[in-house]
Design a protein around this motif. Structure first.
Motif, PDB file in Angstrom:
ATOM      1  N   ARG A  41     -52.460  22.009   7.273  1.00  0.00           N
ATOM      2  CA  ARG A  41     -51.631  22.838   6.279  1.00  0.00           C
ATOM      3  C   ARG A  41     -50.904  24.111   7.330  1.00  0.00           C
ATOM      4  N   MET A  42     -51.888  24.786   7.885  1.00  0.00           N
ATOM      5  CA  MET A  42     -51.587  25.975   8.654  1.00  0.00           C
ATOM      6  C   MET A  42     -50.570  25.564   9.704  1.00  0.00           C
ATOM      7  N   ARG A  43     -51.093  24.419  10.348  1.00  0.00           N
ATOM      8  CA  ARG A  43     -50.215  23.849  11.450  1.00  0.00           C
ATOM      9  C   ARG A  43     -48.800  23.478  11.004  1.00  0.00           C
ATOM     10  N   ASN A  44     -48.652  22.948   9.771  1.00  0.00           N
ATOM     11  CA  ASN A  44     -47.174  22.603   9.427  1.00  0.00           C
ATOM     12  C   ASN A  44     -46.447  23.857   8.967  1.00  0.00           C
ATOM     13  N   ARG A  45     -47.034  24.875   8.218  1.00  0.00           N
ATOM     14  CA  ARG A  45     -46.316  26.263   8.262  1.00  0.00           C
ATOM     15  C   ARG A  45     -46.101  26.952   9.442  1.00  0.00           C
ATOM     16  N   TYR A  46     -46.913  26.946  10.488  1.00  0.00           N
ATOM     17  CA  TYR A  46     -46.674  27.786  11.643  1.00  0.00           C
ATOM     18  C   TYR A  46     -45.922  27.000  12.578  1.00  0.00           C
ATOM     19  N   GLY A  47     -46.022  25.576  12.514  1.00  0.00           N
ATOM     20  CA  GLY A  47     -45.110  24.945  13.649  1.00  0.00           C
ATOM     21  C   GLY A  47     -46.194  24.189  14.415  1.00  0.00           C
ATOM     22  N   LYS A  48     -45.810  22.927  14.564  1.00  0.00           N
ATOM     23  CA  LYS A  48     -46.834  22.059  15.433  1.00  0.00           C
ATOM     24  C   LYS A  48     -46.754  22.412  16.930  1.00  0.00           C
ATOM     25  N   VAL A  53     -54.995  24.695  17.543  1.00  0.00           N
ATOM     26  CA  VAL A  53     -56.147  24.297  16.735  1.00  0.00           C
ATOM     27  C   VAL A  53     -57.290  25.207  17.362  1.00  0.00           C
ATOM     28  N   PRO A  54     -58.040  25.530  16.085  1.00  0.00           N
ATOM     29  CA  PRO A  54     -59.537  26.385  16.671  1.00  0.00           C
ATOM     30  C   PRO A  54     -60.181  25.520  17.408  1.00  0.00           C
ATOM     31  N   ASP A  55     -60.705  26.076  18.706  1.00  0.00           N
ATOM     32  CA  ASP A  55     -61.410  25.591  19.712  1.00  0.00           C
ATOM     33  C   ASP A  55     -60.618  24.387  20.431  1.00  0.00           C
ATOM     34  N   GLY A  56     -59.555  24.262  20.124  1.00  0.00           N
ATOM     35  CA  GLY A  56     -58.773  23.288  20.819  1.00  0.00           C
ATOM     36  C   GLY A  56     -57.408  23.768  21.488  1.00  0.00           C
ATOM     37  N   GLU A  57     -56.361  23.091  21.519  1.00  0.00           N
ATOM     38  CA  GLU A  57     -55.225  23.148  22.077  1.00  0.00           C
ATOM     39  C   GLU A  57     -54.124  23.034  21.408  1.00  0.00           C
TER      40      GLU A  57
END
Length: 172
Positions: A41-48, A53-57
């Motif tokens: 949900r956060m990624r979709n709001r913020y933009g992919k 991603v926490p602890d990711g890329e």
């Protein structure tokens, strides 16, 4: 990749190399279903593209890896490092994950972040063919039809640019 290689005569395959920069996006610890839903949900709001991603890329991180790979690939092509002469046909096959392929195309065609955001991820075993057109430029429109490009999320402007790359300014 192995199945693709088997479709070519052995003497036509001049090499295979694994390229760690073309790996899929690292999604961090994505185990718990509720956490996964919240992150999506956060990624979709913020933009992919920019959301990390926490602890990711983020996709931007993957774009940096793909860009470094492509810079080397272009250099290898320009310096004839693959051993092909001016009259020899050279086909390169890049096998990777969906997001990585989208970012490869983004870099290759200089697409913007907004254009990238509209693209759909390729399905498993789905492919994209970039081919040199009559205009001497690489294009998706040589091999793929407009409807297919639309299904992948290319805008009409992006499709027209692909046709221009493939067929030149007089195609309309």
């Amino acid at each position: 990749m192995e199945e693709i290689i088997e479709t070519f005569p052995e003497e036509r395959v001049v090499g295979v190399r694994e390229e760690c920069r073309l790996r899929e996006q690292h999604f961090g610890n994505f185990q718990e279903m509720e956490t996964r839903k919240k992150i999506k949900r956060m990624r979709n709001r913020y933009g992919k593209f920019f959301y990390r991603v926490p602890d990711g890329e983020s996709s931007a991180d993957v774009h940096d890896r793909v860009s470094a790979f492509l810079d080397g690939l272009w250099r290898d092509m320009e310096t004839n490092r693959f051993g092909n002469g001016p009259s020899d046909e050279l086909n390169l096959i890049v096998v990777s994950h969906g997001l990585t392929i989208l970012l490869f195309l983004m870099k290759w065609f200089n697409w913007t972040v907004d254009q990238f955001e509209g693209l759909t991820n390729p399905g498993n075993c789905e492919y994209r063919v970039i081919e040199v057109g009559r205009n001497g430029e690489y294009s998706l429109a040589v091999h793929h039809q407009d409807e297919e490009l639309r299904d992948w999320g290319l805008s009409e402007e992006m499709i027209e640019e692909q046709k221009l790359r493939a067929y030149g300014p007089g195609f309309l």
